[in-house]
Design a protein around this motif. Structure first.
Motif, PDB file in Angstrom:
ATOM      1  N   VAL A  87      55.994  82.626 127.223  1.00  0.00           N
ATOM      2  CA  VAL A  87      55.846  81.196 127.006  1.00  0.00           C
ATOM      3  C   VAL A  87      57.064  80.623 128.148  1.00  0.00           C
ATOM      4  O   VAL A  87      56.733  79.443 128.894  1.00  0.00           O
ATOM      5  CB  VAL A  87      56.344  80.732 125.580  1.00  0.00           C
ATOM      6  CG1 VAL A  87      56.459  79.120 125.612  1.00  0.00           C
ATOM      7  CG2 VAL A  87      55.049  81.125 124.828  1.00  0.00           C
ATOM      8  N   LEU A 139      55.792  80.730 131.887  1.00  0.00           N
ATOM      9  CA  LEU A 139      54.867  79.934 131.843  1.00  0.00           C
ATOM     10  C   LEU A 139      55.318  78.499 132.213  1.00  0.00           C
ATOM     11  O   LEU A 139      54.948  77.729 133.105  1.00  0.00           O
ATOM     12  CB  LEU A 139      53.967  79.912 130.516  1.00  0.00           C
ATOM     13  CG  LEU A 139      52.765  78.700 130.579  1.00  0.00           C
ATOM     14  CD1 LEU A 139      51.920  78.673 131.405  1.00  0.00           C
ATOM     15  CD2 LEU A 139      52.285  78.778 129.152  1.00  0.00           C
ATOM     16  N   ARG A 173      55.192  76.655 135.567  1.00  0.00           N
ATOM     17  CA  ARG A 173      54.500  75.027 135.494  1.00  0.00           C
ATOM     18  C   ARG A 173      55.189  73.948 136.096  1.00  0.00           C
ATOM     19  O   ARG A 173      54.722  73.361 136.789  1.00  0.00           O
ATOM     20  CB  ARG A 173      53.827  74.744 133.992  1.00  0.00           C
ATOM     21  CG  ARG A 173      53.106  73.517 133.849  1.00  0.00           C
ATOM     22  CD  ARG A 173      52.987  72.940 132.310  1.00  0.00           C
ATOM     23  NE  ARG A 173      54.310  72.991 131.675  1.00  0.00           N
ATOM     24  CZ  ARG A 173      54.682  73.482 130.610  1.00  0.00           C
ATOM     25  NH1 ARG A 173      53.545  74.563 129.988  1.00  0.00           N
ATOM     26  NH2 ARG A 173      55.703  73.359 129.857  1.00  0.00           N
ATOM     27  N   ARG A 176      47.853  81.607 133.615  1.00  0.00           N
ATOM     28  CA  ARG A 176      46.859  81.837 132.525  1.00  0.00           C
ATOM     29  C   ARG A 176      47.354  83.280 132.082  1.00  0.00           C
ATOM     30  O   ARG A 176      47.114  83.627 130.927  1.00  0.00           O
ATOM     31  CB  ARG A 176      45.445  82.076 133.165  1.00  0.00           C
ATOM     32  CG  ARG A 176      44.359  82.361 132.091  1.00  0.00           C
ATOM     33  CD  ARG A 176      42.890  82.330 132.889  1.00  0.00           C
ATOM     34  NE  ARG A 176      42.842  80.594 132.798  1.00  0.00           N
ATOM     35  CZ  ARG A 176      42.369  80.009 131.909  1.00  0.00           C
ATOM     36  NH1 ARG A 176      42.141  80.600 130.570  1.00  0.00           N
ATOM     37  NH2 ARG A 176      42.028  78.639 132.054  1.00  0.00           N
ATOM     38  N   ALA A 231      50.219  82.704 129.665  1.00  0.00           N
ATOM     39  CA  ALA A 231      49.480  81.919 128.471  1.00  0.00           C
ATOM     40  C   ALA A 231      48.767  82.987 127.436  1.00  0.00           C
ATOM     41  O   ALA A 231      49.068  83.114 126.089  1.00  0.00           O
ATOM     42  CB  ALA A 231      48.582  80.722 128.867  1.00  0.00           C
ATOM     43  N   GLU A 232      48.146  83.741 127.984  1.00  0.00           N
ATOM     44  CA  GLU A 232      47.159  84.717 127.142  1.00  0.00           C
ATOM     45  C   GLU A 232      48.114  85.836 126.767  1.00  0.00           C
ATOM     46  O   GLU A 232      47.786  86.211 125.302  1.00  0.00           O
ATOM     47  CB  GLU A 232      46.250  85.431 128.171  1.00  0.00           C
ATOM     48  CG  GLU A 232      44.997  84.347 128.550  1.00  0.00           C
ATOM     49  CD  GLU A 232      44.168  84.933 129.648  1.00  0.00           C
ATOM     50  OE1 GLU A 232      44.333  86.094 130.183  1.00  0.00           O
ATOM     51  OE2 GLU A 232      42.944  84.420 129.808  1.00  0.00           O
ATOM     52  N   SER A 245      49.774  83.965 123.754  1.00  0.00           N
ATOM     53  CA  SER A 245      49.021  84.037 122.769  1.00  0.00           C
ATOM     54  C   SER A 245      48.605  85.130 122.023  1.00  0.00           C
ATOM     55  O   SER A 245      48.339  85.413 120.497  1.00  0.00           O
ATOM     56  CB  SER A 245      47.536  83.277 123.246  1.00  0.00           C
ATOM     57  OG  SER A 245      46.819  83.201 122.091  1.00  0.00           O
ATOM     58  N   PRO A 305      50.538  77.930 123.962  1.00  0.00           N
ATOM     59  CA  PRO A 305      50.408  78.374 125.108  1.00  0.00           C
ATOM     60  C   PRO A 305      49.348  78.125 126.208  1.00  0.00           C
ATOM     61  O   PRO A 305      49.406  77.376 127.319  1.00  0.00           O
ATOM     62  CB  PRO A 305      50.910  79.943 125.136  1.00  0.00           C
ATOM     63  CG  PRO A 305      51.421  80.062 123.961  1.00  0.00           C
ATOM     64  CD  PRO A 305      50.596  79.332 123.154  1.00  0.00           C
ATOM     65  N   LEU A 306      48.034  78.207 125.761  1.00  0.00           N
ATOM     66  CA  LEU A 306      46.892  78.024 126.480  1.00  0.00           C
ATOM     67  C   LEU A 306      46.739  76.518 126.430  1.00  0.00           C
ATOM     68  O   LEU A 306      46.219  76.155 127.667  1.00  0.00           O
ATOM     69  CB  LEU A 306      45.674  78.392 125.512  1.00  0.00           C
ATOM     70  CG  LEU A 306      45.806  80.065 125.362  1.00  0.00           C
ATOM     71  CD1 LEU A 306      44.694  80.563 124.498  1.00  0.00           C
ATOM     72  CD2 LEU A 306      45.326  80.812 126.958  1.00  0.00           C
ATOM     73  N   MET A 362      49.301  75.324 129.271  1.00  0.00           N
ATOM     74  CA  MET A 362      48.455  75.833 130.742  1.00  0.00           C
ATOM     75  C   MET A 362      47.523  74.870 131.101  1.00  0.00           C
ATOM     76  O   MET A 362      47.414  74.474 132.348  1.00  0.00           O
ATOM     77  CB  MET A 362      48.243  77.214 130.594  1.00  0.00           C
ATOM     78  CG  MET A 362      47.474  77.787 132.284  1.00  0.00           C
ATOM     79  SD  MET A 362      46.271  79.075 131.777  1.00  0.00           S
ATOM     80  CE  MET A 362      44.936  78.165 131.043  1.00  0.00           C
TER      81      MET A 362
END
Length: 361
Positions: free
Chosen positions: A237, A240, A244, A324, A327-328, A331, A353-354, A357
């Motif tokens: 996270v 990410l 981002r 991605r 994020a996966e 998750s 997280p998804l 993203m």
């Protein structure tokens, strides 16, 4: 609920936390002016608080606050003592970081308005050192207030001490992160491991781990029992989130991001995005990027050209793919929490997280 409905529910919960917290944050600053105890003759102290208030209330997603409250909801839906003060502490520490970041970066804009440093520069155009000193002190004040609010929390003394230990460690790690962040930019082309380590110290530990720990602590959980599973979630996270931010600095919409595109390029920061562009280019294209790095006067047209180069070389697509992936991974890590905590709260962390993203792309 299906995945879309769960993601929508997570978004709504974040928005709800933000609305409630913003009202509480405003009330905190209203009371602080009388509570701070500054000498009556001082004009600079009220102005310092005014600028801190303005920056603190001027936007901000409040994801740290949402993570903390939702971490407590992993255990219980009841109100628990200490959470309100911990939320204030998180965002006061964030305000401290923003003020000092903008000094380090010589950034004129933050959250769509003047940075604290540049507000002071405008007020003291002939006294640069005074403006700098006041901006540094404003950031320091926010940091100390973030600890003081925990000491004054309406919670048992043992819990106050535990919350304070988490937040103090997070603050220390963040300062170390700022140091290694500057050190990173002395590397011509930082590798992925270095970039991830800087992110771990600079943002993951205080933006993700600290809110999770604070929420669980307040709810009565034993952190040692769950530390490893929290880290497995927080690490992707954190990456990410930083990726981002770096992506948006080059590819984002200025009106949405709240600051000019290409700030990392002008500051010479070897961010995830800038490092990816450097790694993808050679010859004349690489020279364009190298000349722009660290040039505060780099024209918007040059940033546009670098953005076009990055897109042609597949950098934007690779960054999206990497986001991605993280994020996966986050998750999947949250999904492993189901044997330990409440299903509804676990689902929030699984889908957050998804959603984070998707709102970037």
């Amino acid at each position: 609920m299906n995945d879309k409905a769960l993601a929508t529910a997570a978004i709504e919960r974040v928005a709800g936390h933000r609305r409630r917290f913003d009202a509480r944050f405003e009330a905190y600053f209203d009371a602080l002016a009388d509570d701070l105890g500054a000498p009556s003759f001082s004009r600079f102290t009220p102005r310092c608080l005014e600028l801190l208030r303005d920056l603190s209330l001027r936007g901000g997603k409040r994801l740290r606050v949402a993570l903390m409250y939702e971490a407590a909801r992993l255990v219980t839906t009841e109100d628990v003592p200490g959470l309100e003060e911990a939320a204030l502490s998180l965002e006061l520490l964030q305000t401290h970081g923003l003020v000092h970041d903008d000094i380090i970066d010589d950034a004129p804009v933050r959250r769509g308005g003047a940075s604290t440093y540049y507000a002071y520069l405008r007020e003291f155009p002939d006294r640069d050192r005074t403006a700098l000193g006041l901006a540094v002190l404003a950031g320091d004040l926010a940091a100390f207030l973030s600890l003081r609010v925990l000491l004054e929390a309406k919670a048992p003394a043992e819990l106050r001490q535990a919350l304070l230990e988490v937040q103090t460690r997070a603050a220390t790690d963040t300062v170390v992160g700022q140091v290694v962040d500057l050190e990173r930019d002395f590397e011509p082309l930082p590798g992925e491991e270095l970039l991830h380590t800087v992110t771990e110290y600079k943002s993951t530990r205080y933006s993700i781990l600290a809110p999770l720990r604070l929420g669980l602590l307040a709810a009565g959980e034993d952190l040692a029992r769950h530390d490893e599973r929290l880290r497995r979630y927080a690490t992707p996270v954190g990456v990410l989130g930083q990726m981002r931010d770096d992506y948006l600095d080059l590819f984002g919409d200025e009106s949405v991001v709240g600051k000019p595109s290409g700030s990392d390029i002008r500051a010479g920061r070897r961010s995830y995005a800038v490092s990816a562009v450097l790694a993808a280019t050679t010859g004349p294209e690489r020279a364009v990027v190298e000349r722009a790095l660290g040039d505060p006067g780099c024209a918007p047209e040059t940033v546009d050209r670098i953005r076009d180069i990055a897109r042609r070389r597949g950098v934007e697509d690779r960054l999206r793919s990497a986001m991605r992936h993280h994020a996966e991974a986050a998750s999947a890590a949250a999904a492993e929490w189901r044997p330990f905590w409440r299903e509804e709260a676990v689902a929030f962390f699984e889908h957050l997280p998804l959603w984070g993203m998707e709102r970037t792309l």
